[in-house]
Design an enzyme around this catalytic site. Structure first.
Site, PDB file in Angstrom:
ATOM      1  N   ARG A   7     -16.735  42.162  64.096  1.00 17.21           N
ATOM      2  CA  ARG A   7     -17.864  41.261  64.361  1.00 17.21           C
ATOM      3  C   ARG A   7     -17.445  39.794  64.352  1.00 17.21           C
ATOM      4  O   ARG A   7     -18.007  38.976  65.081  1.00 17.21           O
ATOM      5  CB  ARG A   7     -18.959  41.482  63.317  1.00 17.21           C
ATOM      6  CG  ARG A   7     -19.647  42.797  63.521  1.00 17.21           C
ATOM      7  CD  ARG A   7     -20.666  43.051  62.457  1.00 17.21           C
ATOM      8  NE  ARG A   7     -21.445  44.228  62.820  1.00 17.21           N
ATOM      9  CZ  ARG A   7     -22.341  44.776  62.028  1.00 17.21           C
ATOM     10  NH1 ARG A   7     -22.598  44.271  60.845  1.00 17.21           N
ATOM     11  NH2 ARG A   7     -23.008  45.836  62.429  1.00 17.21           N
ATOM     12  N   GLY A  39     -28.683  48.655  65.624  1.00 16.69           N
ATOM     13  CA  GLY A  39     -30.143  48.659  65.764  1.00 16.69           C
ATOM     14  C   GLY A  39     -30.607  47.792  66.921  1.00 16.69           C
ATOM     15  O   GLY A  39     -31.535  48.145  67.651  1.00 16.69           O
TER      16      GLY A  39
END
Ligand code: ADP
Ligand code: MG
Length: 400
Positions: free
Chosen positions: A39, A381
């Site tokens: 990330r 998500g």
């Protein structure tokens, strides 16, 4: 939707400006050690762009779930240290997120990159409290959201802050929006969605939204058992959601109407539990087998893999979300690995492929397959909600 992106700003607009960048540095930490910096690396193009155009960078991120309190184990210090290595320059890490002390440090410290403390140490973050959003906004001149992984949350640092500053998408955010939109708008056919994972309930929105658009819908993982059981198959002790049998049947009916072929596993690997150390049986589902009553399905079987290899040859657009089995257990990883290989090969042949979902992406990374897909999403998500057709709050505020 169209967003304003920082690539529309040059040195003239950025030089000397304090740019507040929301990144997703919510990395997996174990006793202070970063387990994967994926990330952080994904945010580097935006940070490099801003540095090249002479901006000052003030980074914001959350880490874990501190629930509005200062939690020492969730401080961003180790993240800042690692960022220094990635950027090869000094990163000044603050021990608070907002306030006079922060303002003073931003003024006095000689650095081009600052990292504010974990935004979720303050209850105002998840409450999207305007006062907290304003306190963040006071620290900069421009707001950039590059945290695609947090874009489905309407929090102060992902949404509220945009009320107070000119707001732009970062390069990662833009790349994610472009890559995922391509699946929803005018995909090339045949289009296949391969959906797996533990629960139908968590994927229902995606199944419903994509069903009319795709030619093939492959259902694997534990999810498949809800569809099989709803049709009366014996699936032993496999994970099911009986409250969704009706829904599963209506999805099968809707697929018939929209001429989408739903592909369920033909055979399944059975074990005593997902932690078992061996395969106990491989059963063909159409026959049914009394011997499986004590067993659970943990992976798709070899016939299913062979069928997928044949059916998916020549597909032009691919979405993969959710593993085919309990891939964390090496005994039951074969189905997920085979599907990764089949989809990567289709990509080599020119298909456009997107992998989304935290566990599917982890599986692809574990196999060192990331480069073989057109796009591997950084948002679990968030990518799901995007593909459900929802407008994500962290993207809505960047509208052009
Ligand atoms: P993603 O994060 O990619 O969206 P999910 O979170 O929906 O995927 O599902 C991943 C989980 O599903 C994994 O932990 C995997 O072990 C589990 N899973 C897959 N197949 C089965 C199965 N047959 N039985 C139990 N769990 C399964
Ligand atoms: Mg998951």
């Amino acid at each position: 939707m169209n967003v304003k992106c920082i690539d529309s700003l040059g040195t003239q607009e950025l030089a000397g400006k304090r740019v507040l960048v929301r990144v997703d540095f919510n990395v997996p930490l174990e006793s202070g050690e970063i387990q994967s910096d994926q990330r952080m690396r994904a945010a580097l193009p935006t940070l490099t762009y801003l540095l090249e155009h002479q901006a000052q960078i003030i980074l914001m991120s959350h880490l874990g779930r501190p629930k509005g309190q200062f939690v020492d184990d969730l401080r961003l210090k180790p993240v800042g240290k690692h960022l220094e290595e990635l950027l090869e320059q000094k990163v000044c890490v603050l021990s608070e997120t907002v306030g006079d002390q922060v303002k003073a440090t931003l003024k006095s410290e000689d650095a081009r990159v600052f990292l504010l403390e974990n935004t979720r140490f303050y209850p105002g973050e998840t409450e999207n409290d305007p006062a907290f959003a304003k306190a963040l906004a006071e620290l900069g001149d421009i707001y950039v959201n590059d945290a695609f992984g947090a874009a489905h949350r309407a929090h102060a640092s992902t949404a509220g802050i945009a009320d107070y500053l000119p707001s732009y998408a970062g390069l990662l955010m833009q790349r994610e929006i472009t890559a995922l939109s391509k699946l929803l708008k005018s995909p090339d056919h045949p289009f296949v969605a391969v959906i797996g994972g533990a629960k139908v309930s968590s994927k229902l929105g995606v199944l419903e939204n994509l069903l009319p658009a795709v030619d093939f819908l492959v259902i694997g993982g534990a999810m498949a058992f809800t569809f099989l059981a709803a049709q009366g198959q014996n699936i032993g002790q496999s994970l099911v959601e009986p409250e969704l049998y009706e829904t599963a049947l209506s999805l099968l009916a809707a697929a018939k109407k929209s001429k989408t072929e739903i592909i369920l596993p033909q055979d399944t690997v059975m074990a005593k539990s997902k932690d078992d150390d061996q395969i106990r049986s491989v059963v063909k589902l159409e026959i049914g087998d009394a011997d499986i009553n004590e067993l659970s399905g943990v992976d798709i079987g070899p016939e299913s893999i062979a069928m997928l290899r044949q059916k998916l040859a020549g597909v032009k657009t691919i979405l993969w979300n959710g593993p085919m089995g309990v891939f964390e257990n090496p005994c039951f990883a074969a189905g997920t690995e085979a599907v990764a290989e089949i989809l990567a090969e289709a990509t080599d042949q020119g298909a456009y492929s997107v992998v989304g979902g935290g566990d599917s992406v982890a599986a692809v990374e574990k196999l060192h397959f990331s480069k073989r897909f057109s796009h591997v999403s950084t948002g679990g998500g968030a990518s799901l909600e995007f593909l459900e057709g929802k407008t994500l709050p962290g993207i809505a505020v960047l509208g052009a």
